[in-house]
Motif scaffolding. Sequence first.
Motif, PDB file in Angstrom:
ATOM      1  N   GLY A 117       0.772  -1.233   0.000  1.00 19.54           N
ATOM      2  CA  GLY A 117       0.000   0.000   0.000  1.00 19.54           C
ATOM      3  C   GLY A 117       0.803   1.283   0.000  1.00 19.54           C
ATOM      4  O   GLY A 117       0.298   2.326  -0.424  1.00 19.54           O
ATOM      5  N   THR A 118       2.041   1.255   0.475  1.00 19.75           N
ATOM      6  CA  THR A 118       2.855   2.470   0.471  1.00 19.75           C
ATOM      7  C   THR A 118       3.350   2.818  -0.925  1.00 19.75           C
ATOM      8  O   THR A 118       3.904   3.905  -1.124  1.00 19.75           O
ATOM      9  CB  THR A 118       4.065   2.300   1.404  1.00 19.75           C
TER      10      THR A 118
ATOM     11  N   GLY B  98      -4.311   2.577   0.288  1.00 22.35           N
ATOM     12  CA  GLY B  98      -2.931   3.020   0.175  1.00 22.35           C
ATOM     13  C   GLY B  98      -2.490   3.814   1.396  1.00 22.35           C
ATOM     14  O   GLY B  98      -3.300   4.470   2.063  1.00 22.35           O
ATOM     15  N   PHE B  99      -1.183   3.766   1.682  1.00 26.72           N
ATOM     16  CA  PHE B  99      -0.598   4.506   2.803  1.00 26.72           C
ATOM     17  C   PHE B  99       0.425   5.511   2.274  1.00 26.72           C
ATOM     18  O   PHE B  99       0.955   5.355   1.169  1.00 26.72           O
ATOM     19  CB  PHE B  99       0.102   3.551   3.782  1.00 26.72           C
ATOM     20  N   ILE B 100       0.739   6.523   3.079  1.00 24.84           N
ATOM     21  CA  ILE B 100       1.785   7.458   2.687  1.00 24.84           C
ATOM     22  C   ILE B 100       3.107   6.705   2.610  1.00 24.84           C
ATOM     23  O   ILE B 100       3.337   5.733   3.325  1.00 24.84           O
ATOM     24  CB  ILE B 100       1.890   8.651   3.657  1.00 24.84           C
ATOM     25  N   ALA B 101       3.968   7.157   1.736  1.00 25.91           N
ATOM     26  CA  ALA B 101       5.225   6.460   1.489  1.00 25.91           C
ATOM     27  C   ALA B 101       6.340   6.953   2.407  1.00 25.91           C
ATOM     28  O   ALA B 101       6.249   8.024   3.021  1.00 25.91           O
ATOM     29  CB  ALA B 101       5.637   6.665   0.032  1.00 25.91           C
TER      30      ALA B 101
ATOM     31  N   LEU C 273       3.521   0.435   7.773  1.00 24.97           N
ATOM     32  CA  LEU C 273       2.208   0.761   8.337  1.00 24.97           C
ATOM     33  C   LEU C 273       2.298   2.135   9.010  1.00 24.97           C
ATOM     34  O   LEU C 273       2.275   2.249  10.239  1.00 24.97           O
ATOM     35  CB  LEU C 273       1.773  -0.311   9.341  1.00 24.97           C
ATOM     36  N   PRO C 274       2.422   3.189   8.215  1.00 23.97           N
ATOM     37  CA  PRO C 274       2.638   4.528   8.770  1.00 23.97           C
ATOM     38  C   PRO C 274       1.413   5.033   9.535  1.00 23.97           C
ATOM     39  O   PRO C 274       0.274   4.779   9.148  1.00 23.97           O
ATOM     40  CB  PRO C 274       2.890   5.383   7.528  1.00 23.97           C
ATOM     41  N   LYS C 275       1.689   5.750  10.619  1.00 21.93           N
ATOM     42  CA  LYS C 275       0.610   6.300  11.444  1.00 21.93           C
ATOM     43  C   LYS C 275       0.818   7.782  11.684  1.00 21.93           C
ATOM     44  O   LYS C 275       1.946   8.284  11.675  1.00 21.93           O
ATOM     45  CB  LYS C 275       0.524   5.559  12.782  1.00 21.93           C
ATOM     46  N   LYS C 276      -0.290   8.470  11.925  1.00 24.20           N
ATOM     47  CA  LYS C 276      -0.246   9.871  12.307  1.00 24.20           C
ATOM     48  C   LYS C 276       0.122   9.972  13.792  1.00 24.20           C
ATOM     49  O   LYS C 276       0.172   8.970  14.506  1.00 24.20           O
ATOM     50  CB  LYS C 276      -1.615  10.523  12.064  1.00 24.20           C
TER      51      LYS C 276
ATOM     52  N   ASN D 212      -1.653  10.920  16.188  1.00 20.13           N
ATOM     53  CA  ASN D 212      -2.741  10.466  17.057  1.00 20.13           C
ATOM     54  C   ASN D 212      -2.933   8.950  17.013  1.00 20.13           C
ATOM     55  O   ASN D 212      -3.845   8.420  17.646  1.00 20.13           O
ATOM     56  CB  ASN D 212      -4.051  11.163  16.699  1.00 20.13           C
ATOM     57  N   GLY D 213      -2.099   8.264  16.239  1.00 17.03           N
ATOM     58  CA  GLY D 213      -2.184   6.808  16.167  1.00 17.03           C
ATOM     59  C   GLY D 213      -3.010   6.265  15.022  1.00 17.03           C
ATOM     60  O   GLY D 213      -3.014   5.061  14.763  1.00 17.03           O
ATOM     61  N   ASP D 214      -3.740   7.150  14.322  1.00 16.04           N
ATOM     62  CA  ASP D 214      -4.511   6.707  13.167  1.00 16.04           C
ATOM     63  C   ASP D 214      -3.585   6.382  12.005  1.00 16.04           C
ATOM     64  O   ASP D 214      -2.489   6.942  11.879  1.00 16.04           O
ATOM     65  CB  ASP D 214      -5.496   7.798  12.727  1.00 16.04           C
ATOM     66  N   MET D 215      -4.047   5.489  11.138  1.00 17.20           N
ATOM     67  CA  MET D 215      -3.262   5.150   9.956  1.00 17.20           C
ATOM     68  C   MET D 215      -3.149   6.366   9.040  1.00 17.20           C
ATOM     69  O   MET D 215      -4.086   7.148   8.908  1.00 17.20           O
ATOM     70  CB  MET D 215      -3.899   3.986   9.198  1.00 17.20           C
ATOM     71  N   ALA D 216      -1.974   6.495   8.411  1.00 16.81           N
ATOM     72  CA  ALA D 216      -1.727   7.619   7.509  1.00 16.81           C
ATOM     73  C   ALA D 216      -1.992   7.172   6.074  1.00 16.81           C
ATOM     74  O   ALA D 216      -1.123   6.617   5.402  1.00 16.81           O
ATOM     75  CB  ALA D 216      -0.293   8.120   7.658  1.00 16.81           C
TER      76      ALA D 216
END
Length: 330
Positions: free
Chosen positions: A82-83, A116-119, A124-127, A129-133
Motif C-alpha cells: 500500500g505504500t 494506500g498509505f503514505i510512502a 504501516l505509517p501512522k499519524k 494520534n495513532g490513526d493510519m496515515a
Amino acid sequence: MRTVTLAGGIEMPVLGIGTWLHGDTGNQMRDAVVQAVEMGYRHIDCAYIYLNEPKMGEAFSAIFERGLATREEMFITGKLWGTEHAKDRVEAHCRKSLADCQLDYFDLYLIHWPTGFIADNGNLPKKENGDMAFSGVSIEETWLAMEQLVKKGLTKAIGVSNFNSEQLKRLMKIGSMKPVVLQVESNPRFQNEAIRRFCIVNGIQMVGYSPFGSPDLPWGKKLPHILVEPILERIAKEVNKSTAQVVLKYQLQRGIVVIPKSIFPNELEANMDIEGWELTPEQCKDIDTLETGERKIVPVNKLPDGTFELRDGDDINYPFHFVEPLLEDY
C-alpha cells in the motif's frame, strides 16, 4: 497438477502454497517451498509485506539450480504493498521484489489491498494520534501503473486482492486490461459466495486464501479449529480423506484456486491429494451450512496490553463496508 486458464491464456495451477511469514528467520518457509516444489507444487504465492522475499529468492535459486523445476514450469505471484500505490512508485516496487525473489518476472502481480498509505514512513505509517496515515491514491491510478508492468515484461498478468466488486467494476471501466485474478479470504466458515459469483460472471479467477480459517490469528471470534468441525469430520470419513483434504476439495469444486500454507512435509504432501475423487452435491450443501458470515482477515490495531481491536477502515478505498449483492444465477 491441474490448471485453470486465466483471461489472456495463462495457466495457473489450482493448488498453490502460501508463504505468509513463518518463523523469525524465514528459513522454515524457504525450506518448505523447496520441499513443496520437489513434491510437485508449481504455484507459489508471495508478497512484499510477508517480509520474506529474500528468503523466497533463496528458495527459487535452489529450485532452479537443483533442477527441481524450470522457471517456465513455475507460477509465482507477487504483490504491491500500500505504500507504493502512487503511479511513480509501482514499477520500482515491483522491480525490488523481483530482485529480492531472484526472478526476472512474476507470472501474476496483485495490488495487495485497495487501501494506500503514505510512502517512506514504514510499512504501516501512522499519524501522531495513532490513526493510519492513508495516501488517498486512487485505485484507478494504481491500476493504470500496474498495466505498464505487463507491457514492460515484469509480470505476465495483473490482478487484485481484497477488493470488492464495485472496485473491480471501476478498474474494468478505466483500464485496457481487466484483473485476471481476485484473491480473497474464503473457507467453509467465510465462503465469500457473493464475490465468487461476481467473478464467474465477469471471467475473473477467484483465489481463496486462508482456506482453513487462519486459526492462529489472535483476533476474531474464538471457534474450534475448522478441521474439527463435526460436519467435515463426518464427510472425511465418508470419502476416506482428511478434513483438510475435504476443505480444499470443496473450494476446488466451487471453482476456487486454493493456496494453503504449511511448513510440514506431511501436510504439504497430503494437500496434494485432490484429484481422482469428488464430493457429492449433498456433501457440498452440508459444508455450505458452516457459513458464519464473519470475515477474519481485516485490519487491526495492536493495543499496549497486547490485545487487538478491529480497525474500522475510514480510508476512501477501504473495501469491506460494501455489502456484496448475491447474484441469483449462480
